[in-house]
Design an enzyme around this catalytic site. Sequence first.
Site, short mmCIF file in Angstrom:
data_model
loop_
_atom_site.label_atom_id
_atom_site.label_comp_id
_atom_site.label_asym_id
_atom_site.label_seq_id
_atom_site.Cartn_x
_atom_site.Cartn_y
_atom_site.Cartn_z
CG HIS A 148 55.08 61.84 39.57
ND1 HIS A 148 54.81 60.47 38.89
CD2 HIS A 148 56.52 61.67 40.08
CE1 HIS A 148 55.56 59.36 39.39
NE2 HIS A 148 56.65 59.92 40.18
CG ASP A 173 63.68 54.24 34.94
OD1 ASP A 173 64.23 55.25 35.13
OD2 ASP A 173 62.49 53.86 34.84
CG MET A 174 69.93 55.43 37.01
SD MET A 174 71.70 55.25 37.59
CE MET A 174 72.19 56.75 38.41
CB ALA A 175 66.08 57.29 41.73
CE LYS A 198 82.50 59.04 42.00
NZ LYS A 198 83.32 57.77 41.37
N GLY A 240 67.43 46.41 33.04
CA GLY A 240 65.97 46.44 32.22
C GLY A 240 65.59 44.95 31.90
#
Lengths: 349, 349
Positions: free
Chosen positions: B120, B178-180, B230, B311
């Site tokens: 990780h 920055d995305m999950a 999606k 951001g």
Amino acid sequence: MSSTTLLMPEPLHTACLTLLQAVGVPEDQASVVADVLVRADLRGISSHGVLRLPAYAHKIQAGLLKPDTPWTCLRETPTTVLYDAGMGLGPVAGLWGMKEAVKRAGQFGISAVGVRNASHFGIAAYYALQAVEAGMIGVTISNAAASIAPWGGIQAHLGTNPVCVAIPTQDEIPLVLDMAASVVARGKIRLAQREGQSIPQGWALDSEGQPTTDPQAAIDGTLLPIGGPKGYGIALVNDILAGVLTGSPSGVEICSIHDLQRPSPVGFFFQALQIEAFSSPQDFFDRIGTQLTAIRNSPRARGVERIYIPGEIEWECERDRHQNGIPIGSGTLKALHELAEELGVQIQL
Amino acid sequence: MSSTTLLMPEPLHTACLTLLQAVGVPEDQASVVADVLVRADLRGISSHGVLRLPAYAHKIQAGLLKPDTPWTCLRETPTTVLYDAGMGLGPVAGLWGMKEAVKRAGQFGISAVGVRNASHFGIAAYYALQAVEAGMIGVTISNAAASIAPWGGIQAHLGTNPVCVAIPTQDEIPLVLDMAASVVARGKIRLAQREGQSIPQGWALDSEGQPTTDPQAAIDGTLLPIGGPKGYGIALVNDILAGVLTGSPSGVEICSIHDLQRPSPVGFFFQALQIEAFSSPQDFFDRIGTQLTAIRNSPRARGVERIYIPGEIEWECERDRHQNGIPIGSGTLKALHELAEELGVQIQL
């Protein structure tokens, strides 16, 4: 009430070719545009299919879209090229751009091609699939006329700006993720409008920022991005790659292809990536096969009959419609016939 | 009820360094890991901050994570490299991988670097921002332990598999998406669990596929992907790029870093792209400045005070916390002190 007529892809392609040539598109380029539009209908994406042809033709007739696509290389490195499509046809510029990306990735491992000043290119998957046909991973990004508000805003500022990633697999069905940053593509709302249907809640806001089921109010308002601020971020990043980076119009500078007063240039950003750069193809196909088989066999929620891989529904639709024909809505069919009459040509549909 | 303590970044970094060196991480690598963790806390992403350190340390102590990160080049083309991180530290492998991507993009225009068998790596933004510091666009993708079901499924099969795109701008605030692929990152649920809080509806399903507000039930169940199919597609594509393509474990093969019986290798996929390949930097900065200024000034919905660029909230948080300190939750602080005691070292927090 709307009805549909089943049409085979070949006569539909021929009709598109006739209509496009009648507005001055050279045969080879008309064939590309027809191929892109018919393939959208084959894949079940009728919002991006031949429904769009009258808008392309009217834009050409208004002198706002060049029927013979210019193609100027503005900048290049070993792995990247920037082209200016000079207000030419999006599908033609899209195909040429992706083919160059595939060529350079074949030489260097990975490549990126930017295109400025093209028109709407239809389904993004068409281009990403060119890379798959060459055994590569393809990425296609486009910007589009504003329809999404910045998160917290009420005015459309960003297009649905689709991104498509297409990946070859162990069998003949490629993985194709082809998605707009909005909950639904604008074309789906336009199709509902044309066919006189309402839209579900959760797709869009009206111009006051309130939920709406009226397609016209949604077109006058804004589309909801997926995942709230995440979808806004996706739309913005895609706008920067396809528009700002390439020097093409971006954000609110882009006008709709349906606007007959101004040109409506958009930008594209393509990438191609060799599988061999990272893995022997056989190892890759073995691994992706294991992964996709496990997903297809994953336990299903009650009422769910199958779990699909992204792009699989479209692939099966394409196979079926190649054999059995494409259902074309009466509104679309009428618009094609009216265009033929207007242009003084015969189409056999 | 949980409380927080304000800590300055330097002593927090020093404490991390002490703890990591105590489990055998060489100083230079420990410094990278500490930097990544503290930067997450500085940016307000406490779910990926020093909260994670005890899990890293316990995994090393269990012999399942190498404290001195191996680094083997397995395959390369002019623009791509594949590395094996040999069960070493994700933050170290991430930094090394992105630095190589930046170097190759500087030579050839665009590059991609794959890493297999790392752990990780914390916040994806840390690595994408390395490209921004070199004046480039950076992309970071990782896969992760399964927490999302395929669309229509009920069993976790894909990680939240984050993607980060970082883009330099006209001012000192980079654009960072920055995305999950999930509505929220798994770490946010873990933090709520650690701090004894419930989670909102719409974040997750329990193991029967029912909505839940209990963080433990959510961890035992599945996270909801953004935009339904999606988000499932985004998670799958990222898993294929970071896992399947690199030859790292993918899908259900990946186990949690909290599992002390098995190693938990993940894969990364980095890209760097020269601005100059497509535009003079000045033209690009002018255009992106126009676009971002227009977005910031876009009309706001009632009750919204500001429209942010992706951001920007994290950037302002980082600037503020550098000056005023980082609020660290009591649960996290307790865990760091317990770890220090366990390892027989002193930390000053």
